[in-house]
Design an enzyme around this catalytic site. Structure first.
Site, PDB file in Angstrom:
ATOM      1  N   CYS A 109      37.856   5.866  -2.869  1.00 15.97           N
ATOM      2  CA  CYS A 109      37.861   5.298  -4.220  1.00 15.97           C
ATOM      3  C   CYS A 109      38.298   6.259  -5.319  1.00 15.97           C
ATOM      4  O   CYS A 109      38.697   5.813  -6.391  1.00 15.97           O
ATOM      5  CB  CYS A 109      36.468   4.747  -4.543  1.00 15.97           C
ATOM      6  SG  CYS A 109      36.028   3.269  -3.595  1.00 15.97           S
ATOM      7  N   ASN A 163      36.696  -4.282  -5.862  1.00 14.75           N
ATOM      8  CA  ASN A 163      36.931  -2.847  -5.704  1.00 14.75           C
ATOM      9  C   ASN A 163      38.152  -2.692  -4.792  1.00 14.75           C
ATOM     10  O   ASN A 163      38.080  -2.982  -3.606  1.00 14.75           O
ATOM     11  CB  ASN A 163      35.693  -2.181  -5.091  1.00 14.75           C
ATOM     12  CG  ASN A 163      35.863  -0.688  -4.902  1.00 14.75           C
ATOM     13  OD1 ASN A 163      36.965  -0.158  -4.894  1.00 14.75           O
ATOM     14  ND2 ASN A 163      34.749   0.008  -4.722  1.00 14.75           N
ATOM     15  N   PHE A 167      35.237  -5.604  -1.612  1.00 22.75           N
ATOM     16  CA  PHE A 167      36.544  -4.954  -1.594  1.00 22.75           C
ATOM     17  C   PHE A 167      37.701  -5.944  -1.544  1.00 22.75           C
ATOM     18  O   PHE A 167      37.595  -7.015  -0.954  1.00 22.75           O
ATOM     19  CB  PHE A 167      36.639  -3.992  -0.402  1.00 22.75           C
ATOM     20  CG  PHE A 167      35.829  -2.741  -0.598  1.00 22.75           C
ATOM     21  CD1 PHE A 167      36.347  -1.666  -1.296  1.00 22.75           C
ATOM     22  CD2 PHE A 167      34.534  -2.646  -0.100  1.00 22.75           C
ATOM     23  CE1 PHE A 167      35.604  -0.515  -1.493  1.00 22.75           C
ATOM     24  CE2 PHE A 167      33.774  -1.503  -0.284  1.00 22.75           C
ATOM     25  CZ  PHE A 167      34.314  -0.426  -0.985  1.00 22.75           C
TER      26      PHE A 167
END
Length: 359
Positions: free
Chosen positions: A142, A315, A193
């Protein structure tokens, strides 16, 4: 800047039924837990490479214990490159200069594995010069997008007049697997995600009338927290990649973030109040954003661009900071703030931060 996504848009309201159906899960408790997670993530929509067509061609991807790394890479490698190409072309078009003017490329991905890497394929397909300087940043997770910005900044400052194409591209194909009570972290990934790509041009000495930069990368810091390397743990196997996230991740960030931010702020004269800054924070999840907001006593609107990116895209690992910055670019036209921070957190635990100035 530029961004790109796979064609399949998944509303969060439809995710649970589709995931349970596709993985042939009959455990009601797992379904109920995924439903709860999907609500707490605050995500509304995401894009995914995974589709019914892919599962029909590779049904073993939804079968527990199947050695499928080769199949996953057959899907992921071209998908990641395709998204990287689209984001880069969009970025170069906005920039307004020919691709041949790009002197360096920094390519970030935790979603492909091959030699040569995606940096070479991207440079070739974009028609870049064969002496373009290439840097490939693999498996940073990330914080990879902010690392890419820091590396591109260093290259630009040491090569006056250079123009660096920074591209990030990610897919969750490597981590897709059927739910299993022994792997509760998989459900967090399924609920949070998404897939996509992003691109930006970074350089020094902008040419009047030809370049219109909107943000200056002023000062960058990377820092890891000793003894925390097991809190975000990713392992590659014949079944793909498996992640474990420690419950104390938000707490570790909370305990260390204030000192880290003050170190960045010290480089700009007169900065002392966190609320005087604009904030471009990688939205790893709502808990991290909530802890950051509470610890630094930020006004609720300060993390609005991060929350909006999480809601719209999920994300998307290294890409997400660029979606936040794109929203921030529009927000700064309204607020007029000069100084801000770009922050991301990932395996290590690693902090990446950049003091940025709005132009």
């Amino acid at each position: 800047m530029g961004k790109a996504f796979p064609s399949q848009l998944v509303p969060q309201d439809c995710l649970v039924e589709g995931f349970i159906r596709d993985t042939k899960c009959e455990d009601l408790a797992i379904k109920e837990k995924l439903e709860r997670l999907c609500k707490t993530t605050t995500v509304k929509t995401r894009y995914t490479v995974m589709s019914k067509e892919i599962l029909a061609k590779y049904p073993e991807l939804a079968t527990e214990g199947s050695p499928t790394i080769n199949q996953r890479l057959e899907i992921a490698n071209p998908a990641v490159l395709e998204m990287a190409m689209e984001a880069s072309l969009t970025c170069i078009k906005e920039w307004g200069r020919p691709a041949a003017d790009i002197t360096h490329i920094v390519y970030v991905s935790s979603s492909e594995i091959r030699l040569p890497g995606g940096d070479l394929y991207l440079a070739s397909q974009l028609g870049l010069r064969n002496d373009v300087g290439r840097v490939m940043l693999y498996f940073l997770g990330c914080y990879g997008g902010v690392t890419g910005l820091r590396v591109a900044k260093d290259i630009a400052e040491n090569n006056p007049g250079s123009r660096i194409l920074l591209t990030t591209s990610e897919t969750t194909i490597l981590g897709f697997r059927p739910p299993n009570k022994a792997r509760p972290y998989d459900l967090v990934g399924a609920a949070l995600f998404g897939d996509g790509a992003a691109a930006a041009i970074i350089g020094t000495d902008p040419l009047p009338g030809e370049n219109s930069p909107f943000m200056e990368l002023n000062y960058a810091v990377q820092q890891f927290l000793p003894g925390t390397h097991n809190i975000i743990d990713g392992r590659l196997s014949e079944e793909g990649i498996n992640f474990k996230l420690g419950r104390d991740l938000p707490q570790k960030i909370e305990e260390n973030i204030e000192k880290f931010c003050k170190r960045l702020m010290a480089k700009a004269a007169g900065l002392s109040d966190f609320n005087d800054l604009f904030w471009a924070v990688h939205p790893g999840g709502p808990a991290i954003l909530n802890r950051l907001e509470s610890t630094l006593k930020l006004r609720s609107e300060k993390l609005e661009c991060s929350r909006r990116a999480l809601m719209d895209f999920g994300n998307v690992s290294s890409n997400t900071i660029f979606y936040v910055m794109e929203y921030m670019r529009e927000e700064l036209k309204r607020t007029g703030e000069e100084w801000g921070l770009a922050l991301a957190f990932g395996p290590g635990i690693t902090f990446e931060g950049i003091l940025i100035r709005s132009l």
